[in-house]
Design an enzyme around this catalytic site. Structure first.
Site, PDB file in Angstrom:
ATOM      1  N   SER A  87       0.793  -1.235   0.000  1.00  0.00           N
ATOM      2  CA  SER A  87       0.000   0.000   0.000  1.00  0.00           C
ATOM      3  C   SER A  87       0.819   1.274   0.000  1.00  0.00           C
ATOM      4  O   SER A  87       0.245   2.369  -0.104  1.00  0.00           O
ATOM      5  CB  SER A  87      -0.966   0.006   1.182  1.00  0.00           C
ATOM      6  OG  SER A  87      -2.035  -0.872   0.927  1.00  0.00           O
ATOM      7  N   TYR A 186     -11.025   1.769   5.490  1.00  0.00           N
ATOM      8  CA  TYR A 186      -9.976   1.503   4.502  1.00  0.00           C
ATOM      9  C   TYR A 186     -10.533   0.640   3.374  1.00  0.00           C
ATOM     10  O   TYR A 186     -11.118  -0.416   3.609  1.00  0.00           O
ATOM     11  CB  TYR A 186      -8.810   0.787   5.180  1.00  0.00           C
ATOM     12  CG  TYR A 186      -7.523   0.803   4.408  1.00  0.00           C
ATOM     13  CD1 TYR A 186      -6.602   1.829   4.588  1.00  0.00           C
ATOM     14  CD2 TYR A 186      -7.218  -0.195   3.506  1.00  0.00           C
ATOM     15  CE1 TYR A 186      -5.412   1.854   3.893  1.00  0.00           C
ATOM     16  CE2 TYR A 186      -6.024  -0.186   2.798  1.00  0.00           C
ATOM     17  CZ  TYR A 186      -5.124   0.835   3.003  1.00  0.00           C
ATOM     18  OH  TYR A 186      -3.945   0.850   2.301  1.00  0.00           O
ATOM     19  N   SER A 187     -10.338   1.109   2.143  1.00  0.00           N
ATOM     20  CA  SER A 187     -10.865   0.381   0.993  1.00  0.00           C
ATOM     21  C   SER A 187      -9.910   0.489  -0.189  1.00  0.00           C
ATOM     22  O   SER A 187      -9.655   1.586  -0.700  1.00  0.00           O
ATOM     23  CB  SER A 187     -12.241   0.913   0.582  1.00  0.00           C
ATOM     24  OG  SER A 187     -12.678   0.288  -0.611  1.00  0.00           O
ATOM     25  N   ASN A 188      -9.389  -0.650  -0.624  1.00  0.00           N
ATOM     26  CA  ASN A 188      -8.516  -0.680  -1.792  1.00  0.00           C
ATOM     27  C   ASN A 188      -9.268  -0.342  -3.075  1.00  0.00           C
ATOM     28  O   ASN A 188      -8.660   0.062  -4.069  1.00  0.00           O
ATOM     29  CB  ASN A 188      -7.879  -2.062  -1.919  1.00  0.00           C
ATOM     30  CG  ASN A 188      -6.860  -2.318  -0.830  1.00  0.00           C
ATOM     31  OD1 ASN A 188      -5.738  -1.830  -0.880  1.00  0.00           O
ATOM     32  ND2 ASN A 188      -7.249  -3.075   0.185  1.00  0.00           N
ATOM     33  N   GLY A 327       2.725  -0.970   4.105  1.00  0.00           N
ATOM     34  CA  GLY A 327       2.146  -1.784   3.052  1.00  0.00           C
ATOM     35  C   GLY A 327       2.175  -3.261   3.357  1.00  0.00           C
ATOM     36  O   GLY A 327       3.122  -3.760   3.970  1.00  0.00           O
TER      37      GLY A 327
END
Length: 372
Positions: A87, A186-188, A327
């Site tokens: 990330s 949190y959202s990818n 990440g």
């Protein structure tokens, strides 16, 4: 990728612990840093096959390693090794988005619908800012995929995923919260959409824009956006994931894989040197004008971590605030943080064993690196 993936695998059955071996390039004058190597050994003891780090401050540069580069060998982790930085990709992508804002080609309050019509239900209410700071409420597409230790996870190892199909998987689920902008989750998925928006604005892929705007100008020679390339070129530690077969959980080498599953939210490959170089350039104003850097460091609404527009921060034990990101790239985990003035920096990467949680040990290492 960070946090969500780790919560899925930490609960797996205990696996063999790898005893740390150590080597470092610190010189005799590094009295202030005498504890860094032992702290890095502590990271490995807490749950890593191997770890590597780079610390920069007024005293110069310290690089260290611990553990092994590959299970079943005594090979040391290369201190200049490359790794999947997960990330931390988001900070690179966010920087490109903000550069486009600075050029007047995009606005933070532009709705997703304006750039990607019909892609996101309710896309007129979800803005670019919401995507950047995880306040969109969009369901995280990674939660729709099999994850370790499920044996089905390995079935997708070589699969090429497109952002469009990943976003469709996400929006088939209801939002995490309503309305957009009212909370943090949190959202990818948001960063997949940002990658698509970059392409709509520039006519080039987000990977090409990161390369053109950041990697080449900063001469980050160990950094790349691999796309669908499965290998990590050059020296690197091997990474592993836990997999359950016939009722037993074992570590499987997952160094080579198709990183399109992570895409604009986590595909980048880098080095400790390059990440330190990137963050000092970013925080020093070389990549963004001051008002946009201030936007990046402005926390969104809701609870959760201190997170702005693709940038996180926390306060060390000595009261010094550090900015950066961390990440989780399945078989690799990394952290890169810098003081606001760029005078003190630390990047650490590890390959987890999944029989423990090295977070506290990493935080202790970062704290020692910043506070002395």
């Amino acid at each position: 990728m960070r946090r969500m993936l780790r919560s899925l695998v930490i609960a797996t059955a205990a696996l063999a612990v790898v005893a740390p071996t150590a080597a470092a390039t610190a010189g005799p004058r590094d009295v202030k840093r005498a504890g860094l190597q032992s702290r890095l050994d502590g990271v490995v003891a807490a749950g890593a096959v191997g770890a590597l780090a780079e610390v920069r401050d007024a005293g110069g540069v310290w690089r260290g390693n611990s553990g092994v580069a590959e299970l079943g060998t005594r090979r040391e982790v290369p201190v200049d090794g490359r790794f999947r930085a997960g990330s931390i990709t988001k900070t690179f992508v966010a920087t490109v988005v903000l550069q486009l804002v600075g050029e007047g080609r995009l606005r933070l309050d532009d709705p997703v619908e304006a750039w990607l019509p019909g892609v996101v239900p309710g896309g007129r209410r979800v803005t670019v800012r919401h995507l950047l700071n995880h306040t969109s409420g969009l369901y995280d597409y990674l939660r729709t995929l099999p994850m370790p230790p499920s044996p089905e996870f390995l079935d997708n190892r070589w699969r090429t995923w497109t952002p469009a199909e990943q976003v469709r998987r996400a929006v088939a689920n209801p939002p995490t919260f309503e309305p957009p902008g009212s909370a943090y989750a949190y959202s990818n998925t948001g960063y997949l959409l940002l990658g698509q928006i970059i392409e709509k604005v520039t006519g080039r892929s987000y990977g090409e824009e990161v390369q053109r705007r950041i990697i080449r100008p900063l001469r980050l020679r160990g950094t790349e956006m691999p796309g669908t390339s499965t290998r990590i070129r050059g020296p690197h530690p091997h990474g592993y994931v836990p997999t359950e077969r016939n009722g037993r959980v074992r570590l499987v080498d997952f160094t080579t894989m198709n990183p399109s599953v992570m895409g604009a939210g986590g595909e980048i490959i880098s080095t400790t040197r390059d990440l330190n170089r990137f963050f000092v350039a970013l925080l020093g104003g070389r990549l963004l004008p001051g008002h946009l850097l201030d936007e990046m460091r402005t926390r969104g609404v809701g609870g959760g971590r201190a997170y702005g527009l693709g940038l996180a921060w926390w306060d060390t034990s000595c009261g010094v605030r550090v900015y950066g990101n961390d990440g989780d790239a399945l078989a690799y985990q990394s952290w890169s943080f810098s003081t606001g003035d760029g005078r003190r920096q630390v990047t650490v990467a590890l390959t987890p064993t999944f029989d423990g949680d090295p977070d506290d040990a990493v935080e202790a290492f970062v704290d020692r690196a910043i506070c002395g």
